[in-house]
Write an enzyme that holds these catalytic residues in place. Sequence first.
Site, short mmCIF file in Angstrom:
data_model
loop_
_atom_site.label_atom_id
_atom_site.label_comp_id
_atom_site.label_asym_id
_atom_site.label_seq_id
_atom_site.Cartn_x
_atom_site.Cartn_y
_atom_site.Cartn_z
N LYS A 218 -10.39 -1.00 10.54
CA LYS A 218 -10.33 -2.18 9.73
C LYS A 218 -10.72 -3.71 10.60
O LYS A 218 -10.76 -4.58 10.01
CB LYS A 218 -9.09 -2.50 8.88
CG LYS A 218 -8.97 -1.20 7.88
CD LYS A 218 -7.71 -1.53 7.03
CE LYS A 218 -7.18 -0.50 6.21
NZ LYS A 218 -8.05 0.14 5.26
N HIS B 153 0.90 -1.17 -0.09
CA HIS B 153 0.02 -0.09 0.08
C HIS B 153 0.93 0.99 -0.22
O HIS B 153 2.09 1.01 0.51
CB HIS B 153 -0.91 -0.12 1.24
CG HIS B 153 -1.98 0.91 1.23
ND1 HIS B 153 -1.65 2.19 1.81
CD2 HIS B 153 -3.42 0.87 1.25
CE1 HIS B 153 -2.84 2.97 1.75
NE2 HIS B 153 -3.65 2.23 1.48
N ASP C 184 3.00 -4.84 7.96
CA ASP C 184 2.04 -3.93 7.76
C ASP C 184 0.54 -4.98 7.99
O ASP C 184 0.45 -5.63 6.90
CB ASP C 184 1.88 -3.32 6.36
CG ASP C 184 0.62 -2.67 6.09
OD1 ASP C 184 -0.40 -2.63 6.74
OD2 ASP C 184 0.49 -1.89 5.44
N GLN D 11 -4.69 -5.41 6.81
CA GLN D 11 -5.79 -6.14 6.27
C GLN D 11 -5.74 -7.24 6.98
O GLN D 11 -6.75 -8.24 6.61
CB GLN D 11 -5.47 -6.18 4.67
CG GLN D 11 -5.50 -5.18 3.90
CD GLN D 11 -7.07 -4.59 3.84
OE1 GLN D 11 -7.97 -5.18 4.17
NE2 GLN D 11 -7.29 -3.27 3.84
N CYS E 222 -4.65 2.46 -3.61
CA CYS E 222 -3.30 3.04 -3.15
C CYS E 222 -2.28 1.95 -3.16
O CYS E 222 -1.29 1.91 -2.34
CB CYS E 222 -3.35 3.26 -1.52
SG CYS E 222 -4.66 4.54 -1.25
N1 7TS Z 1 -1.61 -0.92 4.68
C1 7TS Z 1 -2.76 -1.63 3.96
C2 7TS Z 1 -2.27 -3.07 3.80
C3 7TS Z 1 -3.76 -1.00 3.82
O1 7TS Z 1 -4.95 -1.85 3.17
C4 7TS Z 1 -4.29 0.45 4.27
C5 7TS Z 1 -5.38 0.85 4.06
C6 7TS Z 1 -3.29 0.98 4.85
C7 7TS Z 1 -1.82 0.43 5.10
C8 7TS Z 1 -3.65 2.26 5.40
O2 7TS Z 1 -4.13 2.29 6.58
P1 7TS Z 1 -5.09 3.44 7.12
O3 7TS Z 1 -5.85 3.14 8.20
O4 7TS Z 1 -3.62 4.33 7.86
O5 7TS Z 1 -5.44 4.37 6.15
N2 7TS Z 1 -6.17 0.38 2.78
C9 7TS Z 1 -7.32 0.78 2.26
C10 7TS Z 1 -7.85 0.23 1.36
O6 7TS Z 1 -7.59 -0.94 0.65
N3 7TS Z 1 -9.03 0.79 0.80
O7 7TS Z 1 -9.02 2.06 1.52
C11 7TS Z 1 -8.23 1.88 2.35
#
Ligand code: 7TS
Length: 417
Positions: free
Chosen positions: A236, A133, A210, A213, A374
């Site tokens: 999430k 990501h 990370d 997910q 992303c």
């Molecule tokens: N890493 C992964 C693998 C992710 O899927 C996401 C967010 C992030 C980092 C960032 O997370 P945040 O909570 O700091 O924003 N992924 C997604 C997605 O797949 N669709 O919207 C956000």
Amino acid sequence: MKILDKLMHHDDVQAQFWRTDFPVLKSRVHGKPLVYLDNAATTQKPLAVIEAESDYYLNYNANVHRGVHALSLRATEAYEEVRVKVQHLINAVSPDEIIFVRGTTEAINLVAQSYGRSRLQAGDEIVLSEMEHHSNIVPWQILCQQTGAKLRIIPVNDLGELQMEAYADLLNEHTRLVAVTHVSNSLGTINPVKAIVALAHEHGVPVLVDGAQAIAHLPVDVRDMDCDFYAFSAHKLYGPTGVGVLYGKAALLEAMPVYQGGGDMINSVSFGETTFNVLPFKFEAGTPNIAGVIGLGAAIDYLGSIEWDELVAHDRALLAYATPLLASVSGLRIIGNARDKIGILSFVLEGMHAHDIGTLLDSEGVAIRTGHHCTMPLMQRFGVPATARASFALYNTRQEVDALVEAVYKAKEVFRP
Ligand code: 7TS
């Protein structure tokens, strides 16, 4: 087959039961029942989480770690209890290893700017994968600009799996850090993080995983994985937005310089010299997202009432049900066919842009995400500008998969030449 059908049916009954905990799932969208399949972006929240947050604001709103009055003590206790809940959720050694941050993104930036900036220099290398990501790419690029370090990238095969031999070849005496995702948000691939960590450690290299997910889909055990850092977001995991966790091994966190300066992270301040607080407070400058942390605690409690085996089996059953149904739509190509994956289905349809699919599905009440998710380098790898992505959570049912597939057929009709 009959037995499998029966099992899947049982599974759906269970999901129908879980659904009742999520008020928003009763909504209608464009006159149709909401079919929420955008869980990789953010999951819906159970009533218990919503109520825990409002209970804090209604009954004991106060700042933490500073007051001697009753409300402040109660808020502090509730906040710190969640640190212990997170410790147990991921099997960390100590609550001091749990740092509350804004989310996965901030957790990774913290490690890049504190650990990375203090230790890396020109000629050093950071190993990432092609499926990261942007939030696990850009902080490292910024660090490279600051230090002169370079990125090395683990390639992905046609199924959407990391090429482990190539990874082994990338590790060398210049490698200073490996940062990989546990589960791909665009492909659903579950990466062999334990093996990735073991190989890096053979070279004396720490690993950041990370977990954005993974956290709601798999039991996570940071001690078994032996990762050095683990990052995830509450939103999430059926929790609130604006809060997340950085786990780090205590010895590493102890040795790292502070990230942001401000209240709560200090021991004493004078204009001549400031000394810093102990872990974990050293990394939590300013008033934190108290309600968010309390909401995260409620989300962990909620999940604690469900067996991981049941959650994993449900996710696998939905994926097994949906994959052949979608794959049989003519002109549809699934991107990401890893042998080990969670309930994420990314696809492209011949002759249609992903955004058009998303809009047409929305008109049927089906919420999916479309775009590059992303992960632009990964889209380039697969030669597509964007995909349509359905992602499952514990409350999704086979009926909803049917609604998705039906809506895809309808969308195709609209675009028929
Ligand atoms: N890493 C992964 C693998 C992710 O899927 C996401 C967010 C992030 C980092 C960032 O997370 P945040 O909570 O700091 O924003 N992924 C997604 C997605 O797949 N669709 O919207 C956000």
